[in-house]
Design an enzyme around this catalytic site. Structure first.
Site, mmCIF file in Angstrom:
data_model
loop_
_atom_site.group_PDB
_atom_site.id
_atom_site.type_symbol
_atom_site.label_atom_id
_atom_site.label_comp_id
_atom_site.label_asym_id
_atom_site.label_seq_id
_atom_site.Cartn_x
_atom_site.Cartn_y
_atom_site.Cartn_z
ATOM 1 N N ASP A 55 0.666 -1.168 0.016
ATOM 2 C CA ASP A 55 -0.085 0.033 -0.136
ATOM 3 C C ASP A 55 0.772 1.462 0.222
ATOM 4 O O ASP A 55 1.945 1.413 0.748
ATOM 5 C CB ASP A 55 -0.779 -0.042 1.188
ATOM 6 N N GLU A 91 1.197 -0.651 -5.027
ATOM 7 C CA GLU A 91 0.162 0.657 -5.368
ATOM 8 C C GLU A 91 1.023 1.862 -5.526
ATOM 9 O O GLU A 91 1.487 2.538 -4.422
ATOM 10 C CB GLU A 91 -0.636 0.844 -4.184
#
Length: 652
Positions: free
Chosen positions: A324, A377
């Site tokens: 993330d 990401e």
């Protein structure tokens, strides 16, 4: 220290699981398995059963362990500091068994007193309680076949169709009560067969690591080494992973090494000092998420995070990590105004320490587990996110294609009447589609915070909305790259995602939603059985435009190819609600085609404008090519054809 505590003092045995090599690796930032050393470990020592505790608290003057076993006394079970100035406090406590709640009591060098959960705990109390729990990771795995063959499933030349899931809101026992969840076991019984039926190859779970606040969706972690107790025990989560594997489905975890919350029992100011986070808040505080950023320059913190990634792959047989907020990690100026950040030693905006950490993370993961994938990401044009570190890249296996997602959704929001002026929003992605190993994400972030669900991003009446969404998915699944779809998008969820309630499963009583769901099933089947779509999905030779200039009709056509000509697919997209009979497409050679999927098929609740039988090209120059193919183009439809045997040449 209270007088009573002196009378009840129970010295901790001076036992250690650390070797000199462990300390060296820990302090070098390269220890991959600290979960075997730190935390609480039920063991037998000198004939006595008990638990060994170890915690890193370099700024502490005093550390003890307190819990159910000593009535939460702060002083009765003092841990001992190691002699090597490593900042590690440790000791063996007799008669502390599995299932015991505990915390660390820490007095800092400046006299501050803190009560902290164990950063390496394998199990925690259910929120709002915050104690760690002694546990073990014993489990009799039955996924040997998957583990031996998963390189075939996780290889970059294999299909990746990922179903992103938030376990707490996929389904609920009582949709109106957000305090009650299904257990891991109950979710498994419902989720695994559904993912299998839908044809997804992998499931990605939004963070399941322990977190105190439901509203963070799992992205504000306090228990990095523990599956959340909201749904059950570590072993029950292992059983879920195993059940997916037994059905041939890989499990990817959303992993958050970028920031953590300021909860009193968590990592923030763990020992009264900035042990885990940067002390300089220009680097250590994240303004977007009101959280704190790991100090990637501190080797002990790097070892903590590296070991955590390895832990999930090792102990839980996880098949991949979606990392993330990588962009926020590697850019010092991420979401910061001028003057609110400090350049690196070279005068740039890159966080060199975070970049170094990520490179070492990926090198270590792929060395120890070459059959898994790491997925970033990352939303910027930073070079080489999914390129090997020896070529200067970060070493990830894949990167989310955020530019594709933004451009595609922006295009599809437009009235079809105006799309001819914006066709470059779709065609531009091919210009950079092969610069990284891209995954195309339509994730949870696109259906929250007032962005509306996907179905209501689409223009037009009800029929056109569903036709547009089927068209979008047809484009997505035939575009180069792997795929990710958030739960509910497969059947046209009509409300923004809400973590407090379950998806709108009642919508499947309506044929429009049923049709969309059936179409996603068909797309998954096509994607996973057509080598032209996945075998060389990151290579530019597998994509070729056949029609990119018909702006007036808003029609696009392209080839997806593989080594074998017979596997070639022709994809034709009609971005308007006007059905086009006898539409001409120029092709480079004599060929024959059969339609294998049409988003307008009646079984998907389309209008039924399809192509039947075998279609043959004719020898005639069209759009600069020597052969032409005549097709029926459905309104707001995707037509996908597969090449068959060549046909005899005909004149137009």
């Amino acid at each position: 220290m209270p007088e009573e505590s002196y009378r009840t003092l129970k010295p901790v045995e001076p036992f250690s699981l650390f070797s000199a090599k462990d300390i060296t690796l820990f302090q070098a930032g390269t220890h991959p398995r600290l979960y075997e050393k730190f935390g609480s470990h039920p063991i037998t020592y000198e004939g006595a059963e008990g638990t060994y505790f170890a915690v890193w608290a370099p700024g502490a003057a005093f550390v003890s362990v307190m819990g159910d076993f000593n009535e939460w006394d702060h002083y009765s079970h003092t841990l001992l500091p190691r002699w090597d100035n490593s900042g590690i406090w440790e000791g063996f406590v007799k008669e502390v068994t599995k299932g015991t709640r505990y915390k660390y009591f820490i007095r800092s060098n400046n006299g501050e007193e803190l009560q902290k959960g164990d950063p390496y705990a394998w199990h925690w109390e259910q929120r709002p309680q915050t104690a760690s729990i002694t546990w073990d990771l014993e489990y009799d795995w039955s996924d040997k076949q998957w583990m031996q063959q998963r390189n075939e499933h996780n290889d970059l030349h294999s299909p990746f169709s990922v179903y992103e899931v938030h376990l707490g809101s996929w389904r609920r026992p009582d949709p109106s009560n957000h305090e009650i969840f299904y257990s891991y076991t109950e979710i498994t019984a419902k989720l695994v067969p559904y993912v299998k039926e839908m044809g997804f190859t992998h499931v990605e779970l939004m963070p399941i690591m322990e977190h105190p606040f439901d509203g963070s969706w799992g992205y504000q972690l306090t228990g990095y080494y523990a599956p959340t107790s909201r749904y059950g025990t570590p072993q029950e989560f292992m059983s879920m992973v195993e059940a997916f594997h037994q059905e041939g489905i890989g499990v990817i975890l959303d992993w958050v090494p970028s920031h953590f919350p300021y909860d009193a029992h968590g990592l923030y100011r763990f020992d009264g000092s900035h042990a885990y986070e940067y002390a300089d808040m220009r680097k250590g505080y994240h303004p977007d998420w009101n959280s704190y950023i790991f100090n990637y320059a501190r080797n002990e913190v790097r070892s903590f995070l590296l070991s955590n990634a390895i832990y999930w792959l090792d102990k839980y047989h996880i098949d991949g990590l979606r990392v993330d907020a990588v962009a926020s990690m590697i850019h010092l100026n991420y979401s910061r105004k001028q003057g609110a950040w400090e350049p690196n030693e070279k005068g740039g905006a890159e966080n060199l320490e975070a970049i170094s950490f990520l490179k070492n993370l990926n090198e270590t993961i792929y060395t120890l587990f070459p059959d898994v994938q790491t997925i970033a990401e990352e939303s910027t044009s930073f070079y080489g996110v999914s390129r090997p570190t020896f070529l200067g890249g970060l070493g990830f296996g894949m990167k989310w294609m955020m530019g594709w997602m933004n451009d595609t959704l922006d295009y599809f929001k437009k009235d079809p009447l105006h799309r001819k002026w914006h066709q470059d929003q779709l065609t531009f992605s091919i210009a950079y589609a092969f610069s990284e190993n891209f995954m195309l994400p339509l994730s949870h972030d696109e259906v929250v915070h007032g962005k509306s669900p996907l179905i209501y991003k689409m223009p037009g009446d009800d029929w056109q909305k569903f036709a547009n969404l089927r068209l979008l998915y047809g484009y997505m699944f035939t575009h180069p790259g792997t795929k990710l779809l958030f739960m509910g998008d497969e059947f046209g969820q009509t409300q923004e995602w809400n973590y407090k309630t379950e998806l709108g499963w009642h919508l499947l009583h309506h044929p429009t939603h049923q049709g969309l769901q059936e179409y996603v099933k068909a797309l998954n089947k096509l994607y996973t059985t057509a080598p032209a779509l996945y075998k060389r999905q990151f290579e530019p030779e597998t994509f070729e435009w056949m029609n990119v200039t018909d702006y007036d009709n808003s029609v696009l056509a392209y080839f997806r190819t593989n080594e074998h000509a017979s596997e070639t697919l022709l994809v034709v997209l009609n971005m308007t609600p006007i059905a086009r009979e006898d539409y001409h497409i120029g092709l480079p050679e004599q060929s024959s085609w059969e339609e294998v999927l049409n988003s307008d098929d009646a079984r998907f609740h389309g209008s039924g404008v399809v192509n039947t039988g075998t279609l043959h090209t004719t020898a005639a120059i069209w759009n600069g090519k020597p052969h032409l193919l005549r097709l029926r183009l459905p309104p707001l439809g995707a037509t996908i054809l597969k090449r068959t045997i060549p046909a005899p040449s005909k004149k137009a």
